[in-house]
Enzyme design. Structure first.
Site, PDB file in Angstrom:
ATOM      1  N   TYR A  97       0.835  -1.200   0.000  1.00 35.77           N
ATOM      2  CA  TYR A  97       0.000   0.000   0.000  1.00 35.77           C
ATOM      3  C   TYR A  97       0.871   1.252   0.000  1.00 35.77           C
ATOM      4  O   TYR A  97       0.651   2.192  -0.769  1.00 35.77           O
ATOM      5  CB  TYR A  97      -0.903  -0.024   1.232  1.00 35.77           C
ATOM      6  CG  TYR A  97      -1.818   1.161   1.395  1.00 35.77           C
ATOM      7  CD1 TYR A  97      -3.029   1.220   0.719  1.00 35.77           C
ATOM      8  CD2 TYR A  97      -1.475   2.218   2.238  1.00 35.77           C
ATOM      9  CE1 TYR A  97      -3.880   2.307   0.874  1.00 35.77           C
ATOM     10  CE2 TYR A  97      -2.318   3.304   2.398  1.00 35.77           C
ATOM     11  CZ  TYR A  97      -3.520   3.354   1.723  1.00 35.77           C
ATOM     12  OH  TYR A  97      -4.361   4.428   1.873  1.00 35.77           O
ATOM     13  N   LYS A 157       1.249   4.405  -2.758  1.00 36.03           N
ATOM     14  CA  LYS A 157       0.926   5.775  -2.386  1.00 36.03           C
ATOM     15  C   LYS A 157       2.128   6.702  -2.560  1.00 36.03           C
ATOM     16  O   LYS A 157       1.981   7.893  -2.875  1.00 36.03           O
ATOM     17  CB  LYS A 157       0.415   5.823  -0.947  1.00 36.03           C
ATOM     18  CG  LYS A 157      -0.944   5.150  -0.768  1.00 36.03           C
ATOM     19  CD  LYS A 157      -2.003   5.766  -1.668  1.00 36.03           C
ATOM     20  CE  LYS A 157      -3.383   5.218  -1.415  1.00 36.03           C
ATOM     21  NZ  LYS A 157      -4.413   5.858  -2.272  1.00 36.03           N
TER      22      LYS A 157
END
Length: 269
Positions: free
Chosen positions: A164, A168
Site C-alpha cells: 500500500y 501511495k
C-alpha cells in the site's frame, strides 16, 4: 481582491466533477463537499449501489449529482467514464482519484498476486484516471484540476502495509510529473495525503462481520492513534474533503504539483 471575493474562490459553481471512489468514506465526503459548494458531481465507484446512495445523499441535500459504476483497474472503462461525462455536460473540470484498496501482511511474505492486485487499483487506477481526465482537460480552454490520493503511509513507516505504501509513494511522484507536463495547458494536479481517518478501510479492525462495532477493539485501535498525533485526535472523512474542495476550487489556482497533508501532524513534510 477583498475578503468577500476571496471567500467566493472556494466555490465551485458551474464546475463538473468526477469523484472516483465516491461510494463511501473520503470519496463520499468529497462528493458531498463539492456538490455543497456548487459543483455537479458524478459519483463513481466499483460498487454501483454505493455510488447511487452517495448521489442520492447529494440530491437530498439540494445538490446536483449522478452515479456511475466503474472499475478503475479497467482502463477502457475509465476512459469511457471521462468521455461520457465530458460529452453529457460539455466539460470536465475536476477529477478526484480516491479509489483504493488495502493488502496487509509482512513484507517478506508479500505475494506477487497481492502485489499485482494493489498496483492495479491504487497505482494504475490512479494513473488511468489522470490520463483520462488529463486528455480532456488539456483540450479545454478552462483547463481543470486533478486531485490524487496519496497517504501518510508514503511519509511514515508502518508494519505490514508495504505494498500500500509503495503505491501511495508512487502517486506522489506521478502527481508531480503530470503537473509539470500539463501545467502549461491550465491543468493543475495535486495530491492529498491523509493520516489515519475513520473510514471503512480503517474500521475493519473493529467492525464485526455482522456490521456491529467491537467497542473495546475500537478503543484499542483509535486510542493509540490519537496519542500518536500531535493534535491528539483522528480525522473524519469530512476533514479530508475540505482539502479536496480547496484543490478543486480557484482558491488554489496557483498551486500544482503539491501534496497536502491533513494528518494532524503525524508526518510533517
Amino acid at each position: 481582491m477583498d475578503a468577500t471575493h476571496l471567500i467566493d474562490t472556494f466555490r465551485v459553481d458551474g464546475k463538473v466533477a468526477v469523484v472516483v471512489g465516491a461510494g463511501s468514506g473520503i470519496g463520499r465526503a468529497s462528493a458531498l463537499a463539492l456538490a455543497g459548494a456548487g459543483a455537479t458531481v458524478v459519483c463513481a465507484d466499483v460498487v454501483g449501489p454505493s455510488a447511487e446512495e452517495t448521489a442520492a445523499l447529494v440530491t437530498d441535500a439540494g445538490g446536483t449529482a449522478e452515479s456511475a459504476t466503474v472499475d478503475i483497474a479497467d482502463r477502457p472503462a475509465v476512459d469511457a467514464l471521462a468521455g461520457r461525462v465530458a460529452e453529457d455536460h460539455g466539460r470536465l473540470d475536476v477529477w478526484v482519484n480516491t479509489g483504493a484498496m488495502m493488502v496487509e501482511g509482512p513484507f517478506l511474505d508479500l505475494s506477487e498476486e497481492d502485489l499485482d492486485r494493489i498496483i492495479a487499483v491504487n497505482l494504475k487506477g490512479t494513473l488511468f484516471g489522470c490520463q483520462a481526465a488529463g486528455r480532456i482537460m488539456t483540450g479545454q480552454e478552462s483547463g481543470g484540476s486533478i486531485v490524487n490520493f496519496s497517504s501518510g503511509a508514503a511519509d511514515t513507516v508502518s508494519a505490514n502495509i508495504a505494498a500500500y505504501a509503495l503505491c501511495k509513494a508512487a502517486v506522489v511522484q506521478m502527481t508531480k510529473n503530470l503537473a509539470f507536463e500539463i501545467g502549461k495547458r491550465k491543468v493543475r494536479v495535486n495530491a492529498v495525503a491523509p493520516g489515519f481517518v475513520l473510514t471503512g478501510m480503517t474500521s475493519r479492525y473493529f467492525v464485526r462481520p455482522d456490521g456491529t462495532v467491537d467497542e473495546a477493539m475500537r478503543d484499542a485501535v483509535v486510542g493509540p492513534m490519537k496519542k500518536f498525533t500531535p493534535l491528539r485526535d483522528i480525522a473524519a472523512a469530512e476533514d479530508i474533503a475540505t482539502s479536496v474542495l480547496f484543490l478543486a476550487s480557484d482558491a488554489s489556482a496557483f498551486i500544482t504539483g503539491q501534496v497536502l497533508r491533513p494528518n494532524g501532524g503525524v508526518a510533517m513534510g
